[in-house]
Design a protein around this motif. Structure first.
Motif, PDB file in Angstrom:
ATOM      1  N   PRO A 135      36.537 -90.457  71.832  1.00  0.00           N
ATOM      2  CA  PRO A 135      37.846 -91.125  71.911  1.00  0.00           C
ATOM      3  C   PRO A 135      37.848 -92.400  72.734  1.00  0.00           C
ATOM      4  N   GLU A 136      37.017 -92.468  73.761  1.00  0.00           N
ATOM      5  CA  GLU A 136      36.995 -93.652  74.615  1.00  0.00           C
ATOM      6  C   GLU A 136      36.279 -94.833  73.980  1.00  0.00           C
ATOM      7  N   SER A 137      35.800 -94.648  72.741  1.00  0.00           N
ATOM      8  CA  SER A 137      35.196 -95.783  72.028  1.00  0.00           C
ATOM      9  C   SER A 137      36.265 -96.782  71.588  1.00  0.00           C
ATOM     10  N   GLN A 138      37.514 -96.342  71.583  1.00  0.00           N
ATOM     11  CA  GLN A 138      38.608 -97.271  71.254  1.00  0.00           C
ATOM     12  C   GLN A 138      38.871 -98.174  72.451  1.00  0.00           C
ATOM     13  N   SER A 139      39.188 -99.417  72.157  1.00  0.00           N
ATOM     14  CA  SER A 139      39.459-100.377  73.229  1.00  0.00           C
ATOM     15  C   SER A 139      40.484-101.382  72.746  1.00  0.00           C
TER      16      SER A 139
END
Length: 341
Positions: free
Chosen positions: A285-289
């Motif tokens: 999920p933290e691949s989104q930016s």
């Protein structure tokens, strides 16, 4: 007497993030099924139906309570989850529901994309998977063959699938919505299975000039690339080149996230859109930016709900076909029990 049972859930009942807690990737599923023969448990036949938004097990046993409880305990143990959580997440279907439910599934009535064809191929593949491993017998063979025939009849005798998108087609629509100039964007597809193949074929059919496929089996990737005239990159070095692609579609069965934040250097990464069709999810999920959007399967729901009103008008006819096929199956079951008795 042998009886058919079913436990499971889908995107309507549970969020995808919860379903994936109990989902076996390819190696895990193979080990789970192999244990059935080793354990000499109550299961006589079994077919797992695992898709990107559905998790179901169809079983045959003389003692369904024991068979289903064995599955619950085995999933809890292998996935390191509380037993009661597994029971609640994968409820048991009542006997009268099972045949109707599976026939509805193969007919596309239970799909995220109403009336789509993809689920029929997935059911056939799941049945073949179980059969090739010697895990099916007379009851599930007949049930799944009847279900597939029912799905084919619904599609040939109604208009339920006319204009219906598959999940992979909606993924391509999502790309077009986010990038009006998508033909100038480099697209990387991870996975050469049903989902990945269909995404690539859709892009290829539209004439997209810059497609690349990656798969754990290099032979499968090269075969698909040869068919669709696209490039192939090695799976093992994904982290070295993924950020060179504007758009990534990931559809790989894997225990842990395949794509993680450290793969992207925000100063040089070109990747602005990732579509995650995997279950469990392929993308952390933290691949989104701020510069990159990640769309999971459930994020495609809004697009899936468009253009279904006309096709839903075919439900009445589809239900008649399902009822007819269900009657044939029940008649066969009654006959088989009389013979055995």
């Amino acid at each position: 007497m042998m009886e058919i049972g079913c436990i499971g859930t889908d995107y309507k009942q549970r969020p995808i993030s919860e379903i994936e807690r109990f989902y076996f990737a390819r190696d895990g599923l193979a080990a789970f099924l192999a244990e059935i023969k080793k354990a000499h448990c109550a299961i006589t036949e079994i077919v797992p139906l695992l898709t990107c938004n559905r998790l179901e097990y169809y079983v045959v046993s003389e003692s369904l309570d024991d068979a289903i409880e064995w599955i619950y305990r085995e999933i809890a143990s292998r996935k390191d989850q509380p037993l009661e959580d597994v029971r609640q997440a994968l409820p048991r279907y009542s006997a009268p529901e099972i045949v109707t439910h599976l026939f509805n599934v193969t007919s596309g009535l239970e799909s995220m994309v109403f009336g789509e064809n993809e689920i029929l191929a997935q059911v056939k593949a799941s049945y073949s998977y179980g059969k090739e491993r010697g895990l099916t017998g007379p009851l599930l063979n007949k049930l799944f063959q009847s279900a597939v025939r029912c799905g084919k009849r619904v599609r040939s005798e109604t208009k339920i699938s006319q204009g219906a998108y598959s999940v992979s087609s909606i993924a391509i629509d999502a790309i077009k919505m986010h990038h009006l100039d998508y033909f100038s964007r480099r697209i990387l597809v991870l996975g050469a299975g049903i989902m990945g193949r269909r995404c690539l074929k859709k892009c290829h059919a539209m004439g997209h000039p810059d497609l690349t496929v990656v798969n754990r089996s290099i032979d499968a990737a090269q075969s698909l690339a040869s068919e669709l005239n696209c490039d192939v990159r090695p799976f093992e070095t994904l982290s070295e080149y993924i950020s060179d692609y504007d758009i990534v579609i990931s559809a790989i069965s894997r225990k842990q996230p395949l794509i993680i934040p450290s793969y992207f250097d925000e100063k040089r990464s070109k990747t602005s859109l990732i579509i995650d069709l995997g279950l469990p999810r392929n993308v952390h999920p933290e691949s989104q930016s701020d510069y990159r959007r990640v769309i999971p399967v459930e994020g495609l729901k809004d697009l899936a709900e468009k253009n279904v009103k006309r096709r839903k008008g075919e439900v009445t006819v589809a239900k008649r076909i399902i009822s007819d096929e269900q009657s044939k199956f029940q008649h066969w079951m009654s006959y088989k029990r009389e013979v055995i008795a």
